[in-house]
Write a protein that holds these residues in place. Sequence first.
Motif, mmCIF file in Angstrom:
data_model
loop_
_atom_site.group_PDB
_atom_site.id
_atom_site.type_symbol
_atom_site.label_atom_id
_atom_site.label_comp_id
_atom_site.label_asym_id
_atom_site.label_seq_id
_atom_site.Cartn_x
_atom_site.Cartn_y
_atom_site.Cartn_z
ATOM 1 N N HIS A 27 0.140 1.991 6.840
ATOM 2 C CA HIS A 27 1.352 2.298 6.079
ATOM 3 C C HIS A 27 2.620 2.082 6.869
ATOM 4 N N HIS A 87 0.823 -1.211 0.000
ATOM 5 C CA HIS A 87 0.000 0.000 0.000
ATOM 6 C C HIS A 87 0.860 1.267 0.000
ATOM 7 N N CYS A 106 -6.356 8.748 2.724
ATOM 8 C CA CYS A 106 -6.323 7.278 2.750
ATOM 9 C C CYS A 106 -6.536 6.777 4.167
ATOM 10 N N GLN A 158 2.293 1.622 -3.339
ATOM 11 C CA GLN A 158 1.313 2.160 -4.303
ATOM 12 C C GLN A 158 1.248 3.679 -4.229
ATOM 13 N N HIS A 159 1.241 4.245 -3.018
ATOM 14 C CA HIS A 159 1.185 5.707 -2.889
ATOM 15 C C HIS A 159 2.380 6.344 -3.601
HETATM 16 ZN ZN LIG Z 1 -3.994 4.520 0.260
#
Ligand SMILES: [Zn+2]
Length: 421
Positions: free
Chosen positions: A209, A107, A205, A110-111
């Motif tokens: 993370h 995740h 979001c 992805q950011h």
């Molecule tokens: Zn996110």
Amino acid sequence: MGEKREKSLTERLYYQDSYLKEFKARILQKVKINNRPAVILDRTAFYPTSGGQPYDKGIIQDIPVVEVVEENDNILHILGGELKEEPNREVVGKIDWERRFDHMQQHSGQHILSGALMKIGGLETLSFHLGEGVCTLDVAKDQFTEGEVRDVEECANAIVWENRPIKCYLVEGTEELKKLNLRKIPQREGKIRIVEVEGFDLSACGGTHCRASGEIGLIKITQKEKRGENIRLEFICGKRAWEDYFGKHERIKGIARRLTVKDTELGEVIERMLEEKKEEEKKLKELKEKLLDYEAREIIKESSWQENDKGEKIEIIKKLFEGKDFAEVRELGQKIIQLKDRVVVLFGVKEGKGVKIIFACSYGLNYDLNALVREAGKFIEGRGGGTYHLAQAGGKKAEGIEEALDFALVNLENFTPKQPL
Ligand SMILES: [Zn+2]
């Protein structure tokens, strides 16, 4: 679902601390979800499927948590068995850290990848999905060159290696949000959770993370695919990327060892092998052609001749093949009528349990081999057909094959076209 649930709020511990692996909580309610036991707690570190990130697994007391879903403001932990503890009692939850940390690597990766796509190509991320094997991300673009993919990957990984802090915090109010210059404007109202990769990317979001970009390890785009107007990128991060590298490295090493070359020479060696294969196939084709020609000439020597009704001399070759491929026999028949004028070929082939007959004659001759093959085919309980000059039938009565060929030989003159050629 359907049953009445008390209005309650589950405190989401993962918002504050995505590294929390174990926690204590009080049972608010025990429910059933599609006949499976489930529990609502007053607080949880279990992440429910949302925002492209899958749910956490783990245990509550000693009962496995098989799925976690969000319903209104509650988080439902679906369990693999019934909890003994009743509402108001305290329980201990432990999340499956390996699974969770993998999700955090994907995740956060992805950011950064979405940030790099925006920075390098001005491309907005339309959607994102974190799958069991690969993650996907869709961008509005016609095509992506290999060079562009490399640039985006390089930019994203540079951010990883700079080990930038990743911070999560809440922001409220349109004015405050506007100041942030988010990659994408959120649709929701009220308090918005912001995830910031320091100095690089800001987005709304609710996911879990890594605390710093270095924990992502590596970001790799593995596939790009056109999907309608968009491009779907497949990518992997962290341990998944290492596992992929490990597997590929092993395979490449194995192939290089088999070919006794260095892995850096593989491309060149395989190119040469394909070239050689093409050459050899060409040679083989030529040899087959020669062999066919030779075989056809040998068989022509076995021919007998007979006179037809008009007193013309024609040559007849009747032959039964065993253990030869039917396609080869057919080619042989065709070759013979090419090589010789005024020849009739009556071939039979025994192939496994079945039998086939193939009849052919030179183009100058006036026979209806289609009709002949249909009649002769009856001796082998066969079906088939063809043209005046080339016809075949296949049947299952192997013992009738000699009779079929004899019938064709004796009755050939009776099978001429109704309308002369
Ligand atoms: Zn996110």
